[in-house]
Motif scaffolding. Structure first.
Motif, PDB file in Angstrom:
ATOM      1  N   TYR E  75      17.870 -28.013 -33.167  1.00 35.41           N
ATOM      2  CA  TYR E  75      16.960 -27.326 -32.255  1.00 35.41           C
ATOM      3  C   TYR E  75      15.812 -28.186 -31.752  1.00 35.41           C
ATOM      4  O   TYR E  75      14.975 -27.745 -31.002  1.00 35.41           O
ATOM      5  N   GLY E  76      15.740 -29.384 -32.188  1.00 36.04           N
ATOM      6  CA  GLY E  76      14.680 -30.251 -31.667  1.00 36.04           C
ATOM      7  C   GLY E  76      14.933 -31.641 -32.179  1.00 36.04           C
ATOM      8  O   GLY E  76      15.403 -31.807 -33.285  1.00 36.04           O
ATOM      9  N   SER E  77      14.660 -32.663 -31.387  1.00 34.69           N
ATOM     10  CA  SER E  77      14.934 -34.020 -31.836  1.00 34.69           C
ATOM     11  C   SER E  77      13.635 -34.733 -32.162  1.00 34.69           C
ATOM     12  O   SER E  77      12.617 -34.542 -31.503  1.00 34.69           O
ATOM     13  N   SER E  78      13.694 -35.552 -33.182  1.00 35.93           N
ATOM     14  CA  SER E  78      12.478 -36.226 -33.634  1.00 35.93           C
ATOM     15  C   SER E  78      12.135 -37.403 -32.737  1.00 35.93           C
ATOM     16  O   SER E  78      10.996 -37.780 -32.608  1.00 35.93           O
ATOM     17  N   LYS E  79      13.133 -37.973 -32.114  1.00 36.75           N
ATOM     18  CA  LYS E  79      12.928 -39.246 -31.444  1.00 36.75           C
ATOM     19  C   LYS E  79      11.827 -39.221 -30.390  1.00 36.75           C
ATOM     20  O   LYS E  79      10.895 -40.006 -30.458  1.00 36.75           O
ATOM     21  N   PRO E  80      11.925 -38.325 -29.412  1.00 32.06           N
ATOM     22  CA  PRO E  80      10.911 -38.390 -28.357  1.00 32.06           C
ATOM     23  C   PRO E  80       9.512 -38.230 -28.937  1.00 32.06           C
ATOM     24  O   PRO E  80       8.591 -38.924 -28.529  1.00 32.06           O
ATOM     25  N   LEU E  81       9.383 -37.364 -29.920  1.00 34.89           N
ATOM     26  CA  LEU E  81       8.090 -37.088 -30.521  1.00 34.89           C
ATOM     27  C   LEU E  81       7.406 -38.382 -30.977  1.00 34.89           C
ATOM     28  O   LEU E  81       6.340 -38.753 -30.501  1.00 34.89           O
ATOM     29  N   PHE E  82       8.070 -39.104 -31.884  1.00 35.33           N
ATOM     30  CA  PHE E  82       7.440 -40.281 -32.461  1.00 35.33           C
ATOM     31  C   PHE E  82       7.366 -41.430 -31.462  1.00 35.33           C
ATOM     32  O   PHE E  82       6.345 -42.095 -31.346  1.00 35.33           O
ATOM     33  N   GLU E  83       8.477 -41.630 -30.742  1.00 41.73           N
ATOM     34  CA  GLU E  83       8.507 -42.764 -29.825  1.00 41.73           C
ATOM     35  C   GLU E  83       7.442 -42.591 -28.747  1.00 41.73           C
ATOM     36  O   GLU E  83       6.718 -43.528 -28.417  1.00 41.73           O
ATOM     37  N   THR E  84       7.339 -41.390 -28.213  1.00 43.31           N
ATOM     38  CA  THR E  84       6.368 -41.175 -27.154  1.00 43.31           C
ATOM     39  C   THR E  84       4.953 -41.341 -27.690  1.00 43.31           C
ATOM     40  O   THR E  84       4.117 -41.999 -27.069  1.00 43.31           O
ATOM     41  N   ALA E  85       4.713 -40.760 -28.850  1.00 41.18           N
ATOM     42  CA  ALA E  85       3.370 -40.852 -29.416  1.00 41.18           C
ATOM     43  C   ALA E  85       2.985 -42.307 -29.635  1.00 41.18           C
ATOM     44  O   ALA E  85       1.885 -42.735 -29.260  1.00 41.18           O
ATOM     45  N   SER E  86       3.883 -43.077 -30.206  1.00 38.08           N
ATOM     46  CA  SER E  86       3.534 -44.468 -30.494  1.00 38.08           C
ATOM     47  C   SER E  86       3.363 -45.250 -29.200  1.00 38.08           C
ATOM     48  O   SER E  86       2.471 -46.073 -29.061  1.00 38.08           O
ATOM     49  N   HIS E  87       4.214 -44.951 -28.217  1.00 40.41           N
ATOM     50  CA  HIS E  87       4.105 -45.667 -26.955  1.00 40.41           C
ATOM     51  C   HIS E  87       2.744 -45.407 -26.330  1.00 40.41           C
ATOM     52  O   HIS E  87       2.054 -46.323 -25.903  1.00 40.41           O
ATOM     53  N   ARG E  88       2.348 -44.137 -26.297  1.00 40.55           N
ATOM     54  CA  ARG E  88       1.051 -43.778 -25.711  1.00 40.55           C
ATOM     55  C   ARG E  88      -0.071 -44.497 -26.452  1.00 40.55           C
ATOM     56  O   ARG E  88      -0.984 -45.039 -25.841  1.00 40.55           O
ATOM     57  N   LEU E  89       0.039 -44.490 -27.773  1.00 41.89           N
ATOM     58  CA  LEU E  89      -1.018 -45.096 -28.596  1.00 41.89           C
ATOM     59  C   LEU E  89      -1.196 -46.568 -28.245  1.00 41.89           C
ATOM     60  O   LEU E  89      -2.295 -47.044 -27.978  1.00 41.89           O
ATOM     61  N   PHE E  90      -0.057 -47.304 -28.232  1.00 37.08           N
ATOM     62  CA  PHE E  90      -0.177 -48.746 -28.077  1.00 37.08           C
ATOM     63  C   PHE E  90      -0.400 -49.164 -26.634  1.00 37.08           C
ATOM     64  O   PHE E  90      -0.748 -50.306 -26.374  1.00 37.08           O
ATOM     65  N   GLU E  91      -0.182 -48.256 -25.718  1.00 39.96           N
ATOM     66  CA  GLU E  91      -0.441 -48.613 -24.324  1.00 39.96           C
ATOM     67  C   GLU E  91      -1.902 -48.368 -23.962  1.00 39.96           C
ATOM     68  O   GLU E  91      -2.364 -48.826 -22.936  1.00 39.96           O
ATOM     69  N   SER E  92      -2.601 -47.608 -24.796  1.00 35.00           N
ATOM     70  CA  SER E  92      -3.967 -47.274 -24.417  1.00 35.00           C
ATOM     71  C   SER E  92      -4.975 -47.873 -25.382  1.00 35.00           C
ATOM     72  O   SER E  92      -5.029 -47.503 -26.543  1.00 35.00           O
ATOM     73  N   PRO E  93      -5.766 -48.845 -24.922  1.00 34.96           N
ATOM     74  CA  PRO E  93      -6.759 -49.479 -25.802  1.00 34.96           C
ATOM     75  C   PRO E  93      -7.724 -48.446 -26.366  1.00 34.96           C
ATOM     76  O   PRO E  93      -8.163 -48.548 -27.517  1.00 34.96           O
ATOM     77  N   ARG E  94      -8.004 -47.414 -25.553  1.00 32.94           N
ATOM     78  CA  ARG E  94      -8.975 -46.432 -25.989  1.00 32.94           C
ATOM     79  C   ARG E  94      -8.411 -45.642 -27.181  1.00 32.94           C
ATOM     80  O   ARG E  94      -9.092 -45.426 -28.182  1.00 32.94           O
ATOM     81  N   ALA E  95      -7.156 -45.248 -27.072  1.00 29.86           N
ATOM     82  CA  ALA E  95      -6.530 -44.503 -28.175  1.00 29.86           C
ATOM     83  C   ALA E  95      -6.476 -45.366 -29.425  1.00 29.86           C
ATOM     84  O   ALA E  95      -6.697 -44.894 -30.547  1.00 29.86           O
ATOM     85  N   MET E  96      -6.203 -46.668 -29.215  1.00 27.29           N
ATOM     86  CA  MET E  96      -6.161 -47.579 -30.368  1.00 27.29           C
ATOM     87  C   MET E  96      -7.523 -47.610 -31.053  1.00 27.29           C
ATOM     88  O   MET E  96      -7.635 -47.508 -32.276  1.00 27.29           O
ATOM     89  N   ALA E  97      -8.561 -47.772 -30.236  1.00 32.14           N
ATOM     90  CA  ALA E  97      -9.907 -47.861 -30.793  1.00 32.14           C
ATOM     91  C   ALA E  97     -10.250 -46.570 -31.524  1.00 32.14           C
ATOM     92  O   ALA E  97     -10.813 -46.593 -32.631  1.00 32.14           O
ATOM     93  N   ALA E  98      -9.869 -45.462 -30.923  1.00 29.32           N
ATOM     94  CA  ALA E  98     -10.175 -44.173 -31.541  1.00 29.32           C
ATOM     95  C   ALA E  98      -9.455 -44.040 -32.873  1.00 29.32           C
ATOM     96  O   ALA E  98     -10.041 -43.627 -33.886  1.00 29.32           O
ATOM     97  N   THR E  99      -8.183 -44.412 -32.886  1.00 26.34           N
ATOM     98  CA  THR E  99      -7.417 -44.331 -34.127  1.00 26.34           C
ATOM     99  C   THR E  99      -8.068 -45.182 -35.199  1.00 26.34           C
ATOM    100  O   THR E  99      -8.248 -44.758 -36.347  1.00 26.34           O
ATOM    101  N   PHE E 100      -8.391 -46.413 -34.785  1.00 27.75           N
ATOM    102  CA  PHE E 100      -8.995 -47.320 -35.744  1.00 27.75           C
ATOM    103  C   PHE E 100     -10.296 -46.742 -36.293  1.00 27.75           C
ATOM    104  O   PHE E 100     -10.518 -46.690 -37.509  1.00 27.75           O
TER     105      PHE E 100
END
Lengths: 368, 317, 258, 238, 404
Positions: E75-100
């Protein structure tokens, strides 16, 4: 930027929940050492011994009015795991640690305890380095390899009148340490170490090494290692026709050794503490151990038992769990235990190392 | 560190060199037996059976179990119990080998290289820990009463001392290798095994039950490993749940050294590794023997990527 | 007119079997050369020889005047020869667009530091590469499938994607190994149109094909191989009438001559 | 005419989403040589795969001696005498000639092997000379003979061959076809898949022409030799 | 091919076979008699009962989880969830800084134990991310990955002894450079070998390296080396030592992940995947296959070296156990569990596999001996039922189905 602040706040909230610790009303004592894997059997014994002592104290009402909680951790006999365990114990808020078993684990772990200001008593780590680094709250309730190797080397030179000995070790902090001290003392006395070699810990076929020993013309072999290799090594020595003496340290003092070498083993000389188990005062301990764990107490169980008793008594006497005060108290007087009277020197070692020479007689260890 | 050998002990040195040779060959022939299992499975499936070392270890334990069972039944005559125990160990290990194939390999045939390798590593961890949990964390002693008489009987062949134990190892190894050779080279079954190894589709077009033949190859390799295990247990006197790892790794090295998939290669590789180790222990130091063994492996693979006796098979494009 | 690709006396044997012997071809810019022949005639082996996958036993291959025989495949590709494969060999775990972008590998300069730091220069190049790749996808008719996984594309589109990927290396010569294999009649007609339009771009196209209809319609010249040897060469009409060709395909109709 | 030995009834199958065969039916009777012709990718090899059991059916059935054997495994079909000599010969390259032949007898009684081998050496003297040589060292023609001989070791009641002339020189091809006629004359029916249409039709009693997964023409060998269908199937002429 | 009843029959046969084969191990005990040297066998039920009482409930729990997993997969696949989240994170310096910033700040409220555990998790994340470059992206099988980890750790420890002025931060470039150099030298001859041979050569290299580390005096033998205080991670102001390590670990891990992410989404990354998917086709696209493999191998080794040097600076000591096969297998398992070729997969796999046994031991001390057993079971089960890993794409699954 708004998002950023939200995340930050959320993180703090979560962190605060995680970090929130309940008020302590027990005294936590860490018990650390190898409990699983190949050395698991021998390493569990002192931990159980300590456990037994703590149970007895709790039954008597605890210490400083607090019940004692034993926090037992397995370092798997691995140095990096030992560091992790040490950090965990510090984090768990233990006031003192009894452990670790292997010298290779005690060495890095004691650094953590030192930084955190926690008393550590090792019941079995015999490598000299453990107490040689000026950590004033690190104690050792057993002998040191240099004492042990020293005793063994003197015995070999003086009593057995040997002049040429091959020294084999298992490349661990313990085995190599004791072997090196043996070599130093033996050579200082004028003896000749004809071969000095290390074995991988998983190795069980020693015939090539034995050939090299025979080639070197050694009269006897000193083995710095554990019983699981010591037994087969002895057997293979005899099979190869080597008739000389077989010397070793406390690592081969284990009932399993006798199972391997058999009742007819001859000229086996082991340095170990005096026969504490046979004393009358040890009987209740041995019985209680057997009752609680369903097994006979191993060689180091009694050290664990003593370490816990001495530690708790020192805390009681100091009236505080403060590491400096407890350390001071530990050093200041003599402690009674099943392993005899213990007095600590400035380094934290026992002032009087009582190593005696044991041998195998009629299928059992016996003091020579 | 080394004391220079006595100049007047040349004869002694010579006989000791021979002794080293014998010891090295004994060790090497055990490696060879285990290596045969790796080579057979690789030859037929193109997969590395990483759990093979553990099957060897199971063989060690099975032999002691068998001796124990016979001991309980009052059977203590070494001449009967020992061969019987080895046979029983071979049977039990063969069973483990088949089970291993059934669970961890069959479904992964033809999958990416990583999948069977990983499941085999998993299987080896499972087997090792199973024995640790169910038998003991510590060591188990091989019954001295069985091994000692053999170890203490020595025969002198000229300048060489050979113990009966070593003779048993040589004889068993030699017999098993000849048996395997005969089976693979001379029988219909052997032809079928080799056919499956070369072309599974054509083999099934010849009516061969490919699954069963592959399982049989596993059983055969496992039985050989168990025989080796029984003898090593006897030779070194103790066994432990982790006794299989190093020997497995060495035997695997031997199989690669000789050219994996090649039966004489496995034997040659085993002997070379065994001799190298003992010579290193004797002439340099025991400390360095693993290093020399692996150094030889890397050297050989560098110079002859197919191993010493490996065949060059054209890669398909 | 000088040929773009000139192979002379190419031979290759496996063991004792001569897979290709003394085959020579010339391929001109903007023209389509077809290689036909029955199964096992050595056509694919010949392609493998041209593209550097097999080393030659003898013969030479020249591309735009420079020798390319003996070069490794990636150098052959850089010299301007690209190809498709008989059994489609896409990178199934990449999207259609990424597949084409892989083809741009050698045409974009090395910039490891720029890659890590994402410098402006790097981003410009990356965008250029992306645009070119999208252009190529649109050219083969896959403009709307850029983000589909290659493995998820229907068979016919996979063939087209393979062509786009090959074109991404900016080839002077394009070798197509059975571009129409496994396609339905309509797809074949479309593929013919595509091959023709590639030739119109000025690329020299060499095609291995079994569909005679496709071959006869698109080829400027045809070479026929049988048992690794060239047995005929000429225009489609000449080939159609050549008795040796008929014999190669249908077997000999009479007893052997003399 | 004898009863149908093998019948394929409206077989439909394929790989992946596409069908390769769209309802192929054919019949082989006792004593016949039947040829299946067709261009590349017409589905000839797949048809043999269906008959021998290495390719599953999506629809239709395989009837052998009156029984439906569609669900049976290759080995069981082999035991009943349905033997396939596959495309590209598939000799076991690192088995000797003799071992290759013995591999072909896996489902048969090994006691008969000696006699069967003797017979093989008689029929293929060249193989007899090379009996100890590795299969991979034989020439193409010898390998094809070995492949046929190996199939014969399985005591076929019907011998199916997939392109035995592939990649062989014309003289060798003729030799192979002569052997097939001999085998047939000795009582074994043959189902032959070939692209060498002329040779194949000359020896065939009956033939089918397969194009894009369908039978487009059926007839006797000589009928088809004269027809245009064959040319069309191969050369794509209109 | 096989019908349902067949499958059932096969399962019964497997279970029955297992029961018979394991019987001697589970239900008997060996009694050696050291006086006579004989051994006897005794039937004891306790062994087996204890073993089964742990394993059977665990298996039931696993089955339940597997059932849930299947529902999830349906009923739902894990792949898009994690892959998309990580892609967004690493493409955005601001998100990286916030995470850090968020993770670093969380250190203030984390317990000392959590900080230490978190730092170890980060180290293993770096390792998993690094190994993923060879195994996941390029398809190169490296079994002795821990060797490069040890190389980095020892390099830093030895350098810190030799140069008493060496600052802590030097660990990262030093570890990376030396390990990458060693990786390059090992890879140079090895990369001509077939996949499984490469695995063995790297494994052999790791074993040999461990022996060398144990034998030399400059490496401190089996006892290892203590890293001088000046080169360790220290407390800074209000930030304690544990917290400083945690901040550094998070920072370095994010940088390593970003580094790999950016390589992956570039022509180099695409070339690596192309090589994994089809070497010949990749070469035909103008990709110098051997050179790029070597690059992947070198980068991967370098990342392990970074993690190793960080470990040395954090733990304050290094020993030969950093180069064990067990360590290599652990990292391999992290990559596989997370999903081969998936960056978020490696991160997730590392976190799960490092935390699970530790937490299991704390929560269920009674079964701590069983953790490796279960670990092995998970590896096998993963390969059989979800070879693509938690975040991987189902390609390997397709291959399997095609093969059977």
């Amino acid at each position: 930027m708004h998002k950023f602040r939200t995340i930050l706040t959320a993180a703090f909230a979560v962190g605060a929940l995680l970090g929130c610790q309940k008020k302590e009303n027990t005294l936590k004592i860490g018990l650390a050492g190898v409990q699983t894997g190949p050395d698991g059997e021998i390493g569990t014994a002192p931990i159980r011994g300590s456990q037994l002592a703590i149970d007895e104290w709790n039954a008597k009402g605890g210490v400083l009015g607090l019940q004692i909680e034993a926090v037992s951790r397995d370092d798997e006999g691995k140095a990096n795991q030992a560091v992790a365990v040490a950090q965990e114990l510090v984090a768990a808020g233990v006031k003192a640690v009894i452990g670790h078993f292997n010298s290779g684990c005690s060495l890095p772990a004691s650094e953590v305890y030192h930084q955190a200001g926690i008393v550590q008593i090792t019941p079995a780590s015999t490598n000299p380095q453990v107490t040689e680094r000026g950590f004033n709250q690190t104690f050792r309730l057993c002998g040191r390899d240099d004492q042990q190797g020293d005793v063994s080397a003197k015995f070999a030179f003086d009593s057995l009148e040997l002049s040429k000995v091959a020294v084999i070790h298992n490349k661990t902090a313990y085995g190599q340490g004791i072997a090196e001290v043996f070599r130093k003392t033996f050579e200082a006395k004028g003896g000749n170490v004809s071969l000095f070699d290390g074995l991988a810990s998983e190795e069980m076929d020693f015939r090539a090494t034995i050939s090299a020993i025979q080639k070197s013309g050694a009269q006897a072999v000193f083995f710095g290692g554990m019983y699981n290799q010591g037994g087969p090594f002895y057997n293979q020595l005899r099979q190869a026709g080597f008739k000389g003496a077989f010397l070793g340290g406390d690592g081969i003092y284990d009932g399993e050794l006798i199972k391997t070498v058999g009742a007819k083993a001859d000229s086996v000389f082991i340095t170990f503490g005096p026969d504490f188990m046979a004393t009358e005062s040890a009987k209740p301990f041995l019985a209680a151990y057997k009752a609680k764990f369903g097994q006979d107490a191993g060689g180091y169980a009694i050290y664990g038992y003593d370490a816990a008793n001495i530690l708790l008594e020192a805390i009681q006497k100091a009236g505080t769990t403060d590491a400096d005060k407890v350390s001071q108290t530990l050093r200041s007087q003599s402690w009674k235990g099943l392993t005899g009277d213990a007095e600590f020197d400035a380094k934290g070692d026992l002032k009087k190392a009582n190593y005696v020479i044991w041998t195998i007689r009629e299928g059992a260890f016996a003091v020579r | 560190m080394q004391t220079p050998p006595n100049p007047d002990s040349g004869a002694l040195l010579f006989s000791q060199m021979l002794e080293i040779l014998i010891n090295g060959l004994a060790r090497g022939s055990v490696y060879a037996l285990v290596a045969l299992g790796y080579t057979m499975v690789y030859g037929i499936l193109g997969m590395i059976n990483f759990a093979h070392g553990e099957i060897f270890m199971i063989g060690m334990f099975a032999a002691v179990f068998a001796l124990g069972a016979m001991g309980s039944a009052g059977l203590v005559a070494v001449g009967i119990t020992l061969p019987l125990a080895i046979l029983l160990a071979m049977a039990l290990s063969a069973g483990f080998g088949v089970m291993n194939e059934r669970i961890a390999y069959r479904k992964l045939r033809g999958a990416h290289l990583l999948a069977p390798l990983t499941s085999a590593i998993g299987m080896s961890i499972v087997l090792q820990n199973f024995v640790m949990l169910s038998v003991t964390k510590g060591k188990v002693d091989f019954p001295r009463a069985v091994a000692q008489p053999l170890a203490n009987t020595t025969w002198s062949l000229g300048p060489v001392q050979l113990t009966a134990l070593q003779a048993v190892i040589f004889a068993t190894t030699f017999a098993l290798m000849c048996g395997l050779f005969w089976l693979v080279q001379r029988t219909r079954l052997g032809i079928a095994l080799r056919a499956v190894a070369q072309d599974r589709t054509m083999a099934s077009l010849c009516g061969m039950k490919v699954d069963r033949l592959i399982a049989f190859a596993f059983a055969l390799g496992s039985a050989l490993a168990a025989a080796a295990g029984a003898m090593v247990a006897m030779y070194q006197g103790v066994l432990r749940f982790d006794s299989g790892y190093m020997i497995g790794l060495k035997a695997f090295t031997a199989a690669i050294l000789g050219g994996i998939g090649n039966i004489p290669g496995a034997v040659l590789g085993g002997l070379i590794i065994g001799l190298t180790e003992d010579l290193t222990s004797y002439t340099i130091k025991s400390e360095w023997k693993q290093t020399t063994a692996f150094a030889i492996l890397i050297l050989v693979l560098w110079l002859r990527p197919r191993g010493l006796l490996g065949e060059r098979v054209a890669d398909k494009v | 007119m000088t040929p773009v690709l000139k192979a002379t006396g190419v031979s290759k044997a496996f063991g004792g079997l001569k897979a290709v012997s003394a085959v020579s071809i010339e391929s001109h810019a903007g023209q389509i050369l077809s290689i036909i022949g029955p199964n096992g005639a050595g056509k694919t082996t010949f392609f493998n020889c041209l593209s550097g996958i097999y080393p030659l036993d003898s013969g030479t291959v020249e591309l735009g005047g420079g020798r390319i025989d003996g070069l490794a495949p990636h150098l052959v590709s850089r010299a301007g020869l690209s190809r498709s494969f008989q059994n489609i060999r896409l990178f199934p775990e990449m999207t259609a667009l990424q597949n084409v972008q892989v083809g741009r590998f050698a045409r974009s300069p090395r910039q490891i530091l720029g890659t890590i730091l994402r410098t402006r220069a790097w981003r410009d190049r990356e965008r250029a590469s992306l645009e070119r790749s999208e252009e190529l996808l649109a050219f083969v008719g896959l403009g709307d499938r850029a983000d589909s996984w290659a493995r998820a594309l229907p068979y016919g589109l996979q063939r087209r994607l393979e062509v786009a990927r090959a074109l991404a290396t900016d080839p002077k010569v394009l070798l197509l190994d059975e571009p129409g294999a496994g396609m339905n009649p309509q797809e074949i007609v479309d593929m013919m149109a595509l091959v023709k339009s590639i030739a119109r771009l000025g690329v020299a196209v060499v095609v291995i094909e079994h569909h005679m209809k496709l071959v006869m319609e698109i080829s400027d010249r045809i070479v026929v191989l049988d048992h690794g040897e060239p047995i005929a060469e000429g225009s489609p009409d000449e080939i159609r009438r050549d008795p040796r060709v008929v014999e190669a395909y249908l077997g000999r109709s009479e007893e052997p001559h003399g | 005419m004898a009863d149908a030995l093998l019948r394929l009834e409206s077989a439909r199958t394929g790989y992946g989403p596409n069908d390769v065969l769209h309802g192929v039916s054919l019949t082989v009777r006792e004593g016949e040589i039947v040829t299946l012709l067709g261009g590349n990718g017409a589905g000839k090899t797949t048809t043999l795969g269906v008959l021998s059991g290495i390719v599953g059916l999506r629809q239709g059935k395989v009837v052998w001696e009156g029984r439906d054997i569609s669900g049976q495994a290759t080995a069981d079909r082999l035991r009943q005498g349905l033997v396939l000599c596959p495309e590209a010969r598939r000799i076991f390259a690192r088995l000797t000639v003799e071992e290759n032949l013995i591999a072909g007898t896996w489902v048969r009684d090994p006691k008969l092997n000696k006699a069967k081998l003797e017979k093989t050496w008689e029929r293929f003297p060249i193989l007899g000379q090379r009996r100890k040589q590795l299969g991979g060292t034989l020439s193409g023609g010898e390998q094809q003979m070995l492949a046929i001989a190996r199939a014969l070791m399985g005591e076929p009641k019907l011998l199916m061959l997939d392109e035995p002339s592939l990649g062989l020189a014309p003289l060798i091809v003729e030799q192979i076809f002569r052997i097939l006629v001999e085998i047939n004359a000795a009582g074994t029916p043959v189902l032959l898949v070939e692209q060498n249409a002329h040779q194949a039709l000359k020896i065939a009693h009956r033939a089918y022409v397969l194009a894009t997964g369908e039978i487009v023409r059926e007839g006797t060998g000589s009928e088809l030799l004269a027809s245009d269908e064959v040319r069309r199937a191969y050369l794509g002429e209109d | 091919m096989s019908l349902p009843k067949n499958i059932f029959g096969a399962r019964a046969a497997i279970l029955g076979g297992l029961a018979i084969l394991t019987a001697p191990f589970l239900w008997t005990r060996l009694d050696p008699d050291f006086a006579t040297g004989f051994v006897s066998l005794r039937l004891v039920p306790e062994n087996g009962i204890q073993f089964l009482s742990v394993v059977v409930p665990a298996a039931l729990v696993a089955l339940a989880i597997a059932g849930l997993g299947r529902l999830w997969a349906r009923y739902g696949s894990s792949k898009p969830l994690f892959e998309t989240a990580s892609h967004r994170l690493f493409e955005s310096p601001r998100a990286m800084a916030a995470t850090f910033a968020a993770l670093a700040a969380a250190g203030f409220v984390m317990s000392g134990k959590a900080l230490s555990l978190g730092t170890f998790v980060c180290i293993h994340m770096m390792l998993a991310i690094g190994l993923n470059v060879t195994i996941g992206f390029t398809g190169l099988l490296v079994l002795g990955y821990a060797a490069f980890y040890a190389t980095g750790a020892y390099t830093f420890a030895i350098a810190a002894h030799a140069l008493p002025v060496l600052p802590t931060w030097a660990a990262l470039p030093l570890g990376f450079t030396v390990a990458a150099g060693v990786g390059f030298l090992v890879g140079l001859p090895c990369l001509r070998l077939r996949g499984d041979y490469l695995a063995i050569v790297t494994l052999g290299f790791a074993e040999a390296l461990r022996e060398i580390l144990r034998n030399l005096s400059v490496t401190g033998g089996d006892m290892g080396l203590v890293v001088p205080m000046q080169a360790r991670i220290k407390a800074i102001g209000p930030v304690g030592q544990g917290h400083a390590s945690w901040i550094a670990a998070v920072g370095v891990t994010l940088l390593v992940a970003l580094f790999v992410h950016r390589l992956y989404h570039s022509r180099i990354g695409r070339a690596w995947i192309a090589i994994r998917e089809d070497e010949t086709a990749a070469a035909m696209m103008g990709i110098p296959v051997v050179r790029l493999k070597l690059l992947a191998f070198t980068v991967s080794a370098g990342l392990a070296g970074t993690a190793g040097a960080f470990f040395a600076g954090f733990a304050g000591f290094v020993d030969p156990s950093t180069a064990t096969f067990e360590q290599s297998v652990l990292i391999l398992a992290m990559v596989i569990l997370g999903g081969i070729g998936s960056l978020p997969g490696s991160i997730l796999g590392a976190a799960l596999l490092y935390l699970a046994p530790t937490l299991l031991r704390d929560w269920f001390p009674a079964i701590s001996d069983y953790r490796l057993f279960f670990f092995g079971c998970i590896l096998v089960a993963m390969m059989l039922f979800r070879p693509q890993g938690l975040c991987g794409s189902p390609r390997h699954k397709l291959e399997l189905e095609g093969a059977s």
